[in-house]
Write a protein that holds these residues in place. Structure first.
Motif, mmCIF file in Angstrom:
data_model
loop_
_atom_site.group_PDB
_atom_site.id
_atom_site.type_symbol
_atom_site.label_atom_id
_atom_site.label_comp_id
_atom_site.label_asym_id
_atom_site.label_seq_id
_atom_site.Cartn_x
_atom_site.Cartn_y
_atom_site.Cartn_z
ATOM 1 N N PRO A 169 1.118 -0.958 0.303
ATOM 2 C CA PRO A 169 -0.082 0.132 -0.003
ATOM 3 C C PRO A 169 1.087 1.041 -0.104
ATOM 4 C CG PRO A 169 0.162 -1.091 2.380
ATOM 5 C CD PRO A 169 0.747 -1.791 1.010
ATOM 6 N N ARG A 170 2.369 1.273 -0.134
ATOM 7 C CA ARG A 170 3.114 2.387 0.350
ATOM 8 C C ARG A 170 3.798 2.513 -0.613
ATOM 9 N NH1 ARG A 170 2.106 6.440 3.715
ATOM 10 N NH2 ARG A 170 3.653 8.025 3.650
ATOM 11 N N HIS A 171 4.385 3.399 -1.699
ATOM 12 C CA HIS A 171 5.771 3.736 -2.082
ATOM 13 C C HIS A 171 6.756 3.014 -1.432
ATOM 14 C CE1 HIS A 171 9.237 4.351 -4.996
ATOM 15 N NE2 HIS A 171 7.829 3.968 -6.295
ATOM 16 N N PRO A 172 7.881 2.838 -1.646
ATOM 17 C CA PRO A 172 9.436 3.179 -0.634
ATOM 18 C C PRO A 172 9.621 4.495 -0.042
ATOM 19 C CG PRO A 172 9.348 0.979 -2.107
ATOM 20 C CD PRO A 172 8.578 1.882 -3.185
ATOM 21 N N SER A 173 9.389 5.291 -1.352
ATOM 22 C CA SER A 173 9.747 6.929 -1.796
ATOM 23 C C SER A 173 9.124 7.751 -0.445
ATOM 24 C CB SER A 173 9.455 7.388 -2.829
ATOM 25 O OG SER A 173 8.311 7.592 -3.418
ATOM 26 N N GLY A 174 7.491 6.943 -0.293
ATOM 27 C CA GLY A 174 7.010 7.135 0.525
ATOM 28 C C GLY A 174 5.721 8.331 -0.068
ATOM 29 N N LYS A 175 5.428 8.999 -1.608
ATOM 30 C CA LYS A 175 4.957 9.845 -2.064
ATOM 31 C C LYS A 175 3.689 9.004 -1.933
ATOM 32 C CE LYS A 175 8.429 12.317 -0.919
ATOM 33 N NZ LYS A 175 8.291 13.726 0.318
ATOM 34 N N VAL A 176 3.504 8.116 -2.841
ATOM 35 C CA VAL A 176 2.256 7.629 -3.281
ATOM 36 C C VAL A 176 1.857 6.894 -2.578
ATOM 37 C CG1 VAL A 176 1.493 6.339 -5.302
ATOM 38 C CG2 VAL A 176 3.218 7.956 -6.045
ATOM 39 N N TRP A 177 0.775 6.315 -2.143
ATOM 40 C CA TRP A 177 0.463 5.550 -0.390
ATOM 41 C C TRP A 177 -1.387 5.257 -1.281
ATOM 42 C CZ3 TRP A 177 1.935 10.236 0.292
ATOM 43 C CH2 TRP A 177 1.106 11.193 1.078
ATOM 44 N N ARG A 178 -1.793 4.272 -0.516
ATOM 45 C CA ARG A 178 -3.368 3.941 -0.578
ATOM 46 C C ARG A 178 -3.753 4.132 1.091
ATOM 47 N NH1 ARG A 178 -5.438 -0.953 -0.556
ATOM 48 N NH2 ARG A 178 -7.599 -0.519 -1.501
ATOM 49 N N LEU A 179 -4.992 5.032 0.901
ATOM 50 C CA LEU A 179 -5.135 5.436 2.081
ATOM 51 C C LEU A 179 -6.928 4.424 2.103
ATOM 52 C CD1 LEU A 179 -6.166 9.379 1.649
ATOM 53 C CD2 LEU A 179 -4.336 8.233 3.169
ATOM 54 N N GLY A 180 -7.709 3.773 1.345
ATOM 55 C CA GLY A 180 -8.265 2.802 1.402
ATOM 56 C C GLY A 180 -9.193 3.141 0.921
ATOM 57 N N GLN A 181 -10.147 2.001 1.630
ATOM 58 C CA GLN A 181 -12.098 1.843 0.562
ATOM 59 C C GLN A 181 -12.324 2.531 1.672
ATOM 60 O OE1 GLN A 181 -12.877 -1.999 0.079
ATOM 61 N NE2 GLN A 181 -12.145 -1.634 -2.197
ATOM 62 N N LYS A 182 -13.536 3.411 1.861
ATOM 63 C CA LYS A 182 -14.508 3.755 2.706
ATOM 64 C C LYS A 182 -16.237 4.042 2.554
ATOM 65 C CE LYS A 182 -14.605 8.549 5.041
ATOM 66 N NZ LYS A 182 -14.052 10.001 5.366
ATOM 67 N N ARG A 183 -17.118 4.317 3.318
ATOM 68 C CA ARG A 183 -18.241 4.263 2.872
ATOM 69 C C ARG A 183 -18.947 6.004 2.925
ATOM 70 N NH1 ARG A 183 -23.170 1.654 1.954
ATOM 71 N NH2 ARG A 183 -21.369 -0.318 2.100
ATOM 72 N N VAL A 184 -19.372 6.878 2.066
ATOM 73 C CA VAL A 184 -19.420 7.922 1.952
ATOM 74 C C VAL A 184 -20.958 8.274 1.405
ATOM 75 C CG1 VAL A 184 -17.453 8.879 1.639
ATOM 76 C CG2 VAL A 184 -19.210 8.612 0.006
ATOM 77 N N PRO A 185 -21.547 9.268 2.305
ATOM 78 C CA PRO A 185 -23.411 9.258 1.795
ATOM 79 C C PRO A 185 -22.978 8.856 0.305
ATOM 80 C CG PRO A 185 -22.812 10.926 3.087
ATOM 81 C CD PRO A 185 -21.042 10.210 2.566
ATOM 82 N N GLU A 186 -22.906 9.467 -0.745
ATOM 83 C CA GLU A 186 -23.080 8.686 -2.006
ATOM 84 C C GLU A 186 -22.850 7.507 -2.171
ATOM 85 O OE1 GLU A 186 -22.316 13.317 -0.841
ATOM 86 O OE2 GLU A 186 -20.698 11.085 -0.826
ATOM 87 N N GLY A 187 -22.081 6.321 -1.668
ATOM 88 C CA GLY A 187 -21.694 5.360 -2.187
ATOM 89 C C GLY A 187 -20.410 4.520 -1.390
ATOM 90 N N MET A 188 -19.337 3.551 -2.180
ATOM 91 C CA MET A 188 -18.276 3.527 -1.353
ATOM 92 C C MET A 188 -16.795 4.160 -2.589
ATOM 93 S SD MET A 188 -18.230 1.360 1.481
ATOM 94 C CE MET A 188 -16.727 0.576 0.810
ATOM 95 N N THR A 189 -15.557 4.511 -1.927
ATOM 96 C CA THR A 189 -14.638 5.484 -2.037
ATOM 97 C C THR A 189 -13.007 3.942 -1.813
ATOM 98 O OG1 THR A 189 -14.494 6.708 -0.280
ATOM 99 C CG2 THR A 189 -15.439 7.332 -2.060
ATOM 100 N N ASP A 190 -12.545 4.015 -2.449
ATOM 101 C CA ASP A 190 -11.128 3.755 -2.462
ATOM 102 C C ASP A 190 -9.797 4.897 -2.844
ATOM 103 O OD1 ASP A 190 -8.897 2.231 -1.494
ATOM 104 O OD2 ASP A 190 -9.838 0.410 -3.009
ATOM 105 N N THR A 191 -9.091 4.930 -1.920
ATOM 106 C CA THR A 191 -8.405 6.794 -2.255
ATOM 107 C C THR A 191 -6.634 6.487 -2.663
ATOM 108 O OG1 THR A 191 -9.814 7.280 -1.381
ATOM 109 C CG2 THR A 191 -7.919 9.410 -1.681
ATOM 110 N N LEU A 192 -6.521 6.928 -3.502
ATOM 111 C CA LEU A 192 -4.872 7.293 -3.926
ATOM 112 C C LEU A 192 -4.566 8.725 -3.309
ATOM 113 C CD1 LEU A 192 -4.614 4.926 -6.794
ATOM 114 C CD2 LEU A 192 -3.286 4.072 -4.506
ATOM 115 N N GLN A 193 -3.595 8.447 -3.038
ATOM 116 C CA GLN A 193 -2.857 10.537 -2.714
ATOM 117 C C GLN A 193 -1.242 10.374 -2.752
ATOM 118 O OE1 GLN A 193 -3.594 12.388 0.253
ATOM 119 N NE2 GLN A 193 -1.511 13.097 0.913
ATOM 120 N N ALA A 194 -1.050 11.693 -3.433
ATOM 121 C CA ALA A 194 0.756 11.234 -3.922
ATOM 122 C C ALA A 194 0.943 12.939 -4.127
ATOM 123 C CB ALA A 194 0.454 11.184 -5.937
ATOM 124 N N ASP A 195 2.534 13.135 -3.309
ATOM 125 C CA ASP A 195 3.130 13.899 -2.963
ATOM 126 C C ASP A 195 4.068 14.187 -4.584
ATOM 127 O OD1 ASP A 195 4.767 16.441 -2.376
ATOM 128 O OD2 ASP A 195 5.007 15.006 -0.555
#
Length: 255
Positions: free
Chosen positions: A58-84
């Motif tokens: 779930p995390r790149h060795p550089s620490g600059k790209v990673w997964r935040l995981g799945q989450k239920r929101v009022p509009e449905g389900m989400t899965d999220t990635l973040q990149a610095d």
């Protein structure tokens, strides 16, 4: 202002860190969608398997790209990635945002949409969104969008290309080595039981007076011997050098 993107459209990013959110409508028969990221070099391939960010890594060795995981929101389900983006190694020229549905065709995923946010502006409107519509419906993995370098900055492109052979097929296409040796190994053949002997073996007798029992090939006496001596048996038709009478024990001395 939020950009409503069509397939193939692109626009420049001013944010130094972005969050890509996949959102879909859950329901009966709708699979969970897993978000992944591939970090590619100038040759369009990963440098190593470590450039693949997914549920098992779930995390790149550089620490600059990673997964935040799945989450239920009022509009449905989400899965999220973040990149610095400010900290991405210079040899990385593209970052793919992908989705897979555990070998279930995307025709069963309802209202799949990718949002891209400025990760440094929580609560702000998305920078852009893109409705992901598979071309055939049989796709089991999708490239949703990509970030790519342009000069000193980054741009976002809406892609929407699918793979019918799942996340493994998509990842392999970009240089990930998939270890399928476990599935290629033949199943261990069951060990056949030893064949039953054609004649009955004599039962094992407990040792007498501390002496070991006679070998299994030696005929067993029909009854308990008297005074510790073996019962006389018929002599074999040929000499048996392995046969020995046990020595007399001390209890017989003087009798």
């Amino acid at each position: 202002m939020t950009h409503a993107m069509l397939k193939g459209a692109n626009f420049p990013l001013e944010a130094t860190a972005v969050r890509a959110v996949l959102r879909w409508t859950p329901g009966q028969g709708v699979p969970a969608v897993d978000a992944s990221a591939l970090l590619l070099g100038a040759d369009g391939k990963v440098r190593s398997d470590e450039d693949f960010v997914f549920y098992n890594q779930p995390r790149h060795p550089s620490g600059k790209v990673w997964r935040l995981g799945q989450k239920r929101v009022p509009e449905g389900m989400t899965d999220t990635l973040q990149a610095d983006l400010a900290g991405i190694p210079q040899e990385i020229t593209r970052i793919l945002f992908t989705a897979s549905a555990d070998e279930v065709a995307f025709e069963h995923v309802q209202a799949l949409r990718m949002f891209v946010h400025d990760a440094g502006a929580d609560g702000a409107e998305p920078l852009a969104y893109f409705d992901i519509k598979p071309e055939t419906g049989a796709e089991t993995a999708m490239i949703c969008g990509e970030l790519y370098r342009r000069g000193d900055g980054w741009r976002l492109r809406a892609v929407g290309e699918g793979y019918s052979n799942g996340l493994v097929g998509l990842a392999t296409d970009f240089g990930i080595s998939v270890d399928d040796s476990a599935s290629a190994e033949p199943a261990t053949a069951p060990v056949a039981p030893a064949p039953a002997p054609s004649f009955p073996l004599p039962p094992q007798q407990p040792p007498m007076y501390g002496y070991p029992p006679q070998p299994a090939t030696q005929p067993a006496p029909p009854s308990q011997p008297a005074y510790g001596y073996p019962q006389p048996v018929a002599a074999p038709a040929y000499p048996d050098p392995a046969f020995r009478l046990p020595p007399q024990g001390p209890q017989f001395i003087g009798r």
